[in-house]
Design an enzyme around this catalytic site. Structure first.
Site, PDB file in Angstrom:
ATOM      1  N   ARG A  81     -33.030  11.296  29.389  1.00  0.00           N
ATOM      2  CA  ARG A  81     -32.067  10.013  30.484  1.00  0.00           C
ATOM      3  C   ARG A  81     -31.313  11.333  30.807  1.00  0.00           C
ATOM      4  O   ARG A  81     -30.708  11.487  30.892  1.00  0.00           O
ATOM      5  CB  ARG A  81     -32.205   8.881  30.226  1.00  0.00           C
ATOM      6  CG  ARG A  81     -33.567   7.941  29.885  1.00  0.00           C
ATOM      7  CD  ARG A  81     -33.018   6.618  28.922  1.00  0.00           C
ATOM      8  NE  ARG A  81     -33.098   6.994  27.645  1.00  0.00           N
ATOM      9  CZ  ARG A  81     -32.157   5.304  26.708  1.00  0.00           C
ATOM     10  NH1 ARG A  81     -31.507   4.853  27.205  1.00  0.00           N
ATOM     11  NH2 ARG A  81     -32.584   6.014  25.430  1.00  0.00           N
TER      12      ARG A  81
ATOM     13  N   HIS B  46     -26.702  -1.380  23.763  1.00  0.00           N
ATOM     14  CA  HIS B  46     -25.671  -0.520  22.622  1.00  0.00           C
ATOM     15  C   HIS B  46     -24.521  -1.993  21.958  1.00  0.00           C
ATOM     16  O   HIS B  46     -23.861  -1.761  21.757  1.00  0.00           O
ATOM     17  CB  HIS B  46     -25.368   0.105  22.515  1.00  0.00           C
ATOM     18  CG  HIS B  46     -26.033   1.507  22.480  1.00  0.00           C
ATOM     19  ND1 HIS B  46     -26.025   2.870  24.178  1.00  0.00           N
ATOM     20  CD2 HIS B  46     -27.051   2.038  22.371  1.00  0.00           C
ATOM     21  CE1 HIS B  46     -27.240   2.952  23.452  1.00  0.00           C
ATOM     22  NE2 HIS B  46     -27.801   2.814  22.596  1.00  0.00           N
TER      23      HIS B  46
ATOM     24  N   GLU C 277     -25.577  -1.069  12.599  1.00  0.00           N
ATOM     25  CA  GLU C 277     -26.220  -2.664  14.090  1.00  0.00           C
ATOM     26  C   GLU C 277     -26.910  -3.279  13.391  1.00  0.00           C
ATOM     27  O   GLU C 277     -26.705  -4.648  13.732  1.00  0.00           O
ATOM     28  CB  GLU C 277     -26.716  -2.482  14.691  1.00  0.00           C
ATOM     29  CG  GLU C 277     -26.118  -1.105  16.479  1.00  0.00           C
ATOM     30  CD  GLU C 277     -26.922   0.096  17.299  1.00  0.00           C
ATOM     31  OE1 GLU C 277     -27.604  -0.096  17.996  1.00  0.00           O
ATOM     32  OE2 GLU C 277     -27.276   0.939  16.543  1.00  0.00           O
TER      33      GLU C 277
ATOM     34  N   ASN D  47     -35.794  -4.831  13.978  1.00  0.00           N
ATOM     35  CA  ASN D  47     -35.781  -3.797  15.666  1.00  0.00           C
ATOM     36  C   ASN D  47     -37.275  -3.511  15.570  1.00  0.00           C
ATOM     37  O   ASN D  47     -37.566  -2.923  15.391  1.00  0.00           O
ATOM     38  CB  ASN D  47     -34.615  -2.665  14.606  1.00  0.00           C
ATOM     39  CG  ASN D  47     -34.636  -2.151  16.773  1.00  0.00           C
ATOM     40  OD1 ASN D  47     -35.565  -2.635  17.450  1.00  0.00           O
ATOM     41  ND2 ASN D  47     -33.917  -1.128  16.556  1.00  0.00           N
TER      42      ASN D  47
ATOM     43  N   ARG E 141     -33.286  -7.821  16.951  1.00  0.00           N
ATOM     44  CA  ARG E 141     -32.714  -6.735  17.530  1.00  0.00           C
ATOM     45  C   ARG E 141     -33.152  -7.825  19.091  1.00  0.00           C
ATOM     46  O   ARG E 141     -34.610  -7.261  19.162  1.00  0.00           O
ATOM     47  CB  ARG E 141     -32.819  -5.927  17.103  1.00  0.00           C
ATOM     48  CG  ARG E 141     -32.018  -4.931  18.652  1.00  0.00           C
ATOM     49  CD  ARG E 141     -31.565  -3.230  17.931  1.00  0.00           C
ATOM     50  NE  ARG E 141     -31.493  -2.875  19.647  1.00  0.00           N
ATOM     51  CZ  ARG E 141     -31.711  -1.604  20.114  1.00  0.00           C
ATOM     52  NH1 ARG E 141     -33.180  -0.623  19.968  1.00  0.00           N
ATOM     53  NH2 ARG E 141     -31.182  -0.706  21.101  1.00  0.00           N
TER      54      ARG E 141
END
Ligand code: AMP
Length: 406
Positions: free
Chosen positions: A241, A180, A385, A7, A91
């Site tokens: 955010r 996601h 993940e 990743n 990823r």
């Protein structure tokens, strides 16, 4: 098959090295502060001591060289030859409209990834650098790209179109993509397994609550709607955010404060969310501690965070025409019993009854946290993940090998 999962971020690379046949993580680690003279590599091999190396790692290529070196190292390694790395899974954040599933990396795929940079200028370039570094240091090793957007690629137009002129969608591909995806895919599959029912028959709301947060409506095994949009900025309140807001407010603030585009971008991505409202922290543990000390702005931040999740759950139940399970995952979803309790409060009328004692007891692993008579099952499920990426990589590389034999 031994699969290295990477990743790659702008200044960090997280890795996990899987033995998919034995269902084992042989080693995992993180390279941080790439680009600096004091970069840090933390490496945790199975059955051996964890190590930390500090040194100059100026780019992703050198970082990958270090990762391969520690995997091979005599004292801390888990393999003897580079050739034991059968495949590498990456990823990749944005697949745009080009990729609806994982793919073997080829020169055409690399070109398509580069064409998608505009859609994810912060995320896709480091993902591409990671692939290029592996091509350099492990030439000939098959590589697979697994996209954050792929699981959401079958959303219907009413979920992915924005209310802007249709030509802008056509011209610039401005639409909801969602992110996601590997996490929503993983936890919805696990929930179906735990319920002992086929995923195809279930309606599941999955809430991935970490530094970034998104929620998805998973109907029959497909994401039919999700809260993140054209970029990972839309939807729930997150660490830094702000999620949903009236788009004209940013034009207003830009005018009032004389902000440039780049400053406005920083305001929205780095200075908003939990941090923006509380003025304290982007970290939910610190927000909860501040709330306990009576901090009013931290309480506003906490309440906006949980209220927004509740609203999305209601809207996704409406969108799916019902719900069988609600899943909490991500650092906050898995660990904050206070957030889970606030989200589920007064939801009995929709069939969601949280078992407060089980929820409070901070149970480890995959746990049913709803009451026995709750019509809707509520779970907390740790996401994985990396495992999804490793298994997809194994599948795609095995298919490739089979095709080449035919
Ligand atoms: P992630 O991005 O999935 O690693 O999640 C990071 C977020 O999880 C941060 O906001 C952390 O504060 C939050 N988190 C981790 N552990 C806990 C905990 N025990 N209670 C509340 N929040 C937590």
């Amino acid at each position: 098959m031994k699969v290295l999962v990477l990743n790659s971020g702008s200044s960090s690379i997280k890795y996990q090295f899987f033995d998919t046949e034995k269902n084992l993580v042989l080693a995992k680690g993180l390279v941080e502060r790439i680009g600096m003279s004091s970069a840090i590599l933390t490496h945790a091999p199975i059955g051996k001591e964890k190590i930390k190396i500090v040194g100059e790692i100026l780019d992703h290529s050198i970082a990958i060289e270090y990762v391969i070196a520690v995997l091979l190292s005599k004292n801390h390694g888990v393999i003897k030859e580079k050739s034991e790395i059968d495949a590498v899974g990456h990823r990749v954040v944005h697949g745009g409209e080009t990729f609806s599933g994982s793919v073997l990396i080829t020169s055409e795929v690399m070109q398509a990834l580069k064409d998608n940079i505009e859609l994810a200028p912060l995320h896709n370039p480091p993902n591409i650098k990671g692939i290029e570094a592996v091509t350099r240091h492990l030439p000939g090793t098959p590589q697979v790209g697994v996209f954050d957007t792929a699981f959401h690629s079958q959303m219907p137009p009413e979920a992915y179109l924005y209310g802007i002129p249709f030509e802008l969608y056509k011209k610039y591909k401005i639409r909801r993509y969602g992110f996601h995806g590997t996490s929503h895919l993983f936890v919805s599959n696990r929930a179906a397994k735990l319920m002992g029912k086929p995923l195809e028959e279930l309606k599941i709301v999955t809430a991935h609550l970490g530094n970034g947060c998104s929620i998805a409506a998973v109907k029959g095994g497909h994401s039919i709607d999700t809260s993140m949009g054209f970029t990972p900025l839309e939807g729930l309140l997150m660490g830094t955010r702000g999620g949903d807001m009236d788009p004209s407010l940013i034009l207003y603030v830009m005018g009032k404060e004389g902000l440039s585009l780049s400053e406005a971008n920083t305001l929205l991505n780095k200075h908003s969310g939990l941090l923006g409202i509380s003025g304290e922290s982007s970290d939910m543990r610190e927000i909860e501690a501040a709330v306990n000390e009576g901090n009013k702005k931290a309480k506003y931040a906490f309440d906006v965070f949980t209220y927004r999740i509740k609203k999305y759950i209601g809207s996704y139940i409406a969108a799916m025409g019902g719900v069988d399970a609600l899943v909490f995952t991500g650092g906050i979803g898995e660990n904050s019993e206070v957030v889970r309790a606030a989200v589920c409060e007064n939801m009995e009328y929709l069939g969601l009854k949280l078992d407060e004692n089980v929820n409070k007891s901070r149970p480890d692993g995959e746990v049913l946290i709803s009451e026995g008579n709750s019509n809707v099952k509520i779970y907390k499920i740790p996401t994985n993940e990396e495992l999804v990426i490793a298994l997809d990589t194994e599948k795609i590389v095995s298919e490739q090998v089979l095709q080449s034999v035919k």
